[in-house]
Design a protein around this motif. Structure first.
Motif, PDB file in Angstrom:
ATOM      1  N   GLU A  91     -10.958   4.476   4.919  1.00  0.00           N
ATOM      2  CA  GLU A  91     -11.115   4.882   6.429  1.00  0.00           C
ATOM      3  C   GLU A  91     -10.726   6.332   6.580  1.00  0.00           C
ATOM      4  O   GLU A  91      -9.803   6.909   5.743  1.00  0.00           O
ATOM      5  CB  GLU A  91      -9.677   4.354   6.823  1.00  0.00           C
ATOM      6  CG  GLU A  91      -9.512   4.480   8.423  1.00  0.00           C
ATOM      7  CD  GLU A  91     -10.594   4.305   9.128  1.00  0.00           C
ATOM      8  OE1 GLU A  91     -10.985   5.168   9.978  1.00  0.00           O
ATOM      9  OE2 GLU A  91     -11.347   3.205   9.244  1.00  0.00           O
ATOM     10  N   SER A  92     -11.326   6.869   7.270  1.00  0.00           N
ATOM     11  CA  SER A  92     -11.403   8.484   7.665  1.00  0.00           C
ATOM     12  C   SER A  92     -10.434   9.046   8.645  1.00  0.00           C
ATOM     13  O   SER A  92      -9.902  10.168   8.983  1.00  0.00           O
ATOM     14  CB  SER A  92     -12.690   9.093   7.700  1.00  0.00           C
ATOM     15  OG  SER A  92     -13.156   8.467   8.924  1.00  0.00           O
ATOM     16  N   GLU A  93     -10.023   7.708   9.517  1.00  0.00           N
ATOM     17  CA  GLU A  93      -9.298   8.121  10.718  1.00  0.00           C
ATOM     18  C   GLU A  93      -7.958   7.023  10.574  1.00  0.00           C
ATOM     19  O   GLU A  93      -7.116   7.216   9.661  1.00  0.00           O
ATOM     20  CB  GLU A  93     -10.056   7.917  11.934  1.00  0.00           C
ATOM     21  CG  GLU A  93     -11.055   8.788  12.139  1.00  0.00           C
ATOM     22  CD  GLU A  93     -11.761   8.473  13.247  1.00  0.00           C
ATOM     23  OE1 GLU A  93     -11.836   9.632  14.109  1.00  0.00           O
ATOM     24  OE2 GLU A  93     -12.535   7.486  13.668  1.00  0.00           O
TER      25      GLU A  93
ATOM     26  N   ARG B  73      -7.960   6.773   1.787  1.00  0.00           N
ATOM     27  CA  ARG B  73      -8.228   7.895   2.833  1.00  0.00           C
ATOM     28  C   ARG B  73      -9.407   8.881   2.650  1.00  0.00           C
ATOM     29  O   ARG B  73      -9.494   9.388   1.548  1.00  0.00           O
ATOM     30  CB  ARG B  73      -7.065   8.747   3.179  1.00  0.00           C
ATOM     31  CG  ARG B  73      -5.796   7.926   3.534  1.00  0.00           C
ATOM     32  CD  ARG B  73      -5.839   7.349   4.796  1.00  0.00           C
ATOM     33  NE  ARG B  73      -4.416   6.929   5.347  1.00  0.00           N
ATOM     34  CZ  ARG B  73      -4.345   6.404   6.477  1.00  0.00           C
ATOM     35  NH1 ARG B  73      -4.940   6.480   7.591  1.00  0.00           N
ATOM     36  NH2 ARG B  73      -2.806   6.024   6.895  1.00  0.00           N
TER      37      ARG B  73
ATOM     38  N   VAL C 233      -5.959   3.542  10.414  1.00  0.00           N
ATOM     39  CA  VAL C 233      -5.994   2.152  10.079  1.00  0.00           C
ATOM     40  C   VAL C 233      -5.751   1.195  11.273  1.00  0.00           C
ATOM     41  O   VAL C 233      -4.801   1.457  11.889  1.00  0.00           O
ATOM     42  CB  VAL C 233      -5.233   1.878   8.729  1.00  0.00           C
ATOM     43  CG1 VAL C 233      -5.139   0.365   8.550  1.00  0.00           C
ATOM     44  CG2 VAL C 233      -5.574   2.676   7.688  1.00  0.00           C
TER      45      VAL C 233
ATOM     46  N   VAL D 287      -0.585   0.583   7.878  1.00  0.00           N
ATOM     47  CA  VAL D 287      -0.810   0.604   6.575  1.00  0.00           C
ATOM     48  C   VAL D 287       0.330  -0.268   5.657  1.00  0.00           C
ATOM     49  O   VAL D 287      -0.036  -0.638   4.535  1.00  0.00           O
ATOM     50  CB  VAL D 287      -0.395   2.228   6.043  1.00  0.00           C
ATOM     51  CG1 VAL D 287      -0.195   2.443   4.712  1.00  0.00           C
ATOM     52  CG2 VAL D 287      -1.300   3.128   6.685  1.00  0.00           C
TER      53      VAL D 287
ATOM     54  N   LEU E 239      -6.122   1.051  -0.378  1.00  0.00           N
ATOM     55  CA  LEU E 239      -6.433   1.941   0.719  1.00  0.00           C
ATOM     56  C   LEU E 239      -6.821   3.303   0.153  1.00  0.00           C
ATOM     57  O   LEU E 239      -6.105   3.906  -0.516  1.00  0.00           O
ATOM     58  CB  LEU E 239      -5.309   1.982   1.731  1.00  0.00           C
ATOM     59  CG  LEU E 239      -5.704   3.074   3.013  1.00  0.00           C
ATOM     60  CD1 LEU E 239      -6.896   2.681   3.875  1.00  0.00           C
ATOM     61  CD2 LEU E 239      -4.288   3.064   3.810  1.00  0.00           C
TER      62      LEU E 239
ATOM     63  N   ALA F 224     -12.202  13.332   0.840  1.00  0.00           N
ATOM     64  CA  ALA F 224     -10.973  13.247   1.543  1.00  0.00           C
ATOM     65  C   ALA F 224     -10.694  14.597   2.441  1.00  0.00           C
ATOM     66  O   ALA F 224     -11.686  15.512   2.525  1.00  0.00           O
ATOM     67  CB  ALA F 224      -9.849  13.664   0.460  1.00  0.00           C
TER      68      ALA F 224
ATOM     69  N   ASP G 229      -0.491   5.162  12.197  1.00  0.00           N
ATOM     70  CA  ASP G 229      -0.984   4.014  11.876  1.00  0.00           C
ATOM     71  C   ASP G 229      -0.036   3.392  10.768  1.00  0.00           C
ATOM     72  O   ASP G 229      -0.584   2.649   9.811  1.00  0.00           O
ATOM     73  CB  ASP G 229      -2.286   4.025  11.283  1.00  0.00           C
ATOM     74  CG  ASP G 229      -2.569   4.990  10.282  1.00  0.00           C
ATOM     75  OD1 ASP G 229      -1.543   5.467   9.701  1.00  0.00           O
ATOM     76  OD2 ASP G 229      -3.765   5.163   9.627  1.00  0.00           O
TER      77      ASP G 229
END
Length: 359
Positions: free
Chosen positions: A36-38, A113, A40, A101, A111, A128, A97
């Motif tokens: 996930e880049s933004e 990032r 969760v 998480v 997870l 990242a 988030d």
């Protein structure tokens, strides 16, 4: 995470769909990782379902009370705008988030990032925020759950103005004095309702002859009448041809003339977020709105609607959607922080650990 990791299933996108896919995988005895880049939790938790309904709730409650004889007399004031926005912020945990998480970790899901990009079959390179990269390898499959993004039409001058999409409209911290909305779908009518009730002068521009074109005609007519009763300027059969800056505001050019506003919200639909995730490295077309599996049938799949997809290399069929899906259901003792009704600051003590999503 080290530079290279191997999992049974890699899920690109940790929105509600990705969370459910990873949860099913882990429940089945396999390992899964979310990339996930933004935030969760995805679009629904932070820029769509949750904040939009929080913005609308105060208006709904007041109107219900005013419609009830005996209760209407008790409604003597208007909404507290600052309190309404603060309550909306609490529903997104102020775009934090950490609660989500916590759930991911408790469910036994890894997870990572960063922005995930396919790099051939069953390989994902994650970049990242600091520019460093790591490589993930899947034993069975890569599931693409990257969701959707606002579709902004290529209007003349669009690149020179500040445009709101649903994200900005649901997270704004100030009420715009004049809001011009392009699009009479669900996003357009919800935001017209919410912001007009909070004091904005709203103009809604719809190219077609009615609002909510995907619904029964009576529904669109009823919503249009309601918006007009609220003071919204609803203009049907109106095409927008250009936009331009006007000091701190914007001028929207239509076939019938010009409309001026302080903010311009584009609510003209959504498109699959598949343009730069490496689909070409597995034989698929970049920007595809629907694909099933890679040519060998084992590396990746995506969809433009919430449709069941084919089985991929030993994984049970899953829901791989490119539109925001309903959030996972979680039962007591409580949901992750970002979907909580607890007041801001509740994370001073750890939230209860919920059970995984039910189906």
């Amino acid at each position: 995470m080290t530079a290279d990791q191997t999992f049974d299933v890699i899920v690109i996108g940790a929105g509600s769909t990705g969370e459910n896919v990873a949860d099913v995988v882990v429940k089945g005895g396999l390992t899964a990782v979310l990339v996930e880049s933004e935030l969760v939790g995805g679009e629904c938790s932070y820029w769509a379902c949750m904040p939009s309904k929080a913005l609308l709730r105060g208006t709904e409650v007041l109107e219900e009370a005013r419609a009830v004889g005996g209760a209407a007399a008790a409604v003597t004031g208007e909404q507290d705008v600052a309190a309404t926005l603060a309550r909306r912020n609490s529903f997104t945990s102020n775009w934090d988030d950490s609660g989500q998480v916590t759930w991911v970790d408790g469910a036994g899901i890894a997870l990572v990032r960063g922005a995930g990009r396919l790099d051939g079959e069953k390989r994902v390179v994650v970049t990242a925020a600091d520019g460093s990269t790591s490589t993930l390898t899947a034993r069975h499959a890569v599931v693409v759950c990257t969701g959707s993004e606002a579709a902004v039409p290529p209007l003349e001058g669009i690149d020179d103005v500040e445009v709101w999409t649903a994200r900005e409209a649901t997270s704004a911290q100030q009420v715009p004095g004049r809001l011009v909305i392009l699009g009479g779908g669900v996003v357009g009518v919800e935001m017209a309702t919410a912001w007009s009730a909070l004091g904005s002068q709203v103009t809604l521009l719809q190219r077609g002859d009615r609002l909510l074109a995907g619904q029964e005609p009576e529904a669109g007519d009823a919503v249009a009448a309601s918006l007009r009763d609220r003071g919204v300027d609803v203009q049907l059969n109106t095409s927008v041809t250009a936009v331009r800056k006007d000091g701190d505001g914007v001028v929207v050019v239509t076939g019938a003339g010009e409309v001026r506003g302080d903010q311009f919200l584009v609510a003209a639909g959504r498109r699959a977020r598949t343009g730069d995730i490496g689909l070409d490295t597995v034989g698929l077309a970049p920007g595809s709105t629907w694909t099933s599996t890679t040519p060998s049938g084992s590396a990746a799949w995506t969809g433009s609607t919430a449709s069941a997809t084919p089985t991929a290399a030993g994984c049970s069929p899953t829901w791989a959607s490119t539109r925001p899906a309903r959030p996972p259901r979680r039962s007591s003792p409580g949901p992750p922080a970002s979907r909580s009704r607890w007041p801001t600051g509740h994370r001073s003590s750890p939230p209860p650990t919920p059970r995984p999503p039910r189906r």
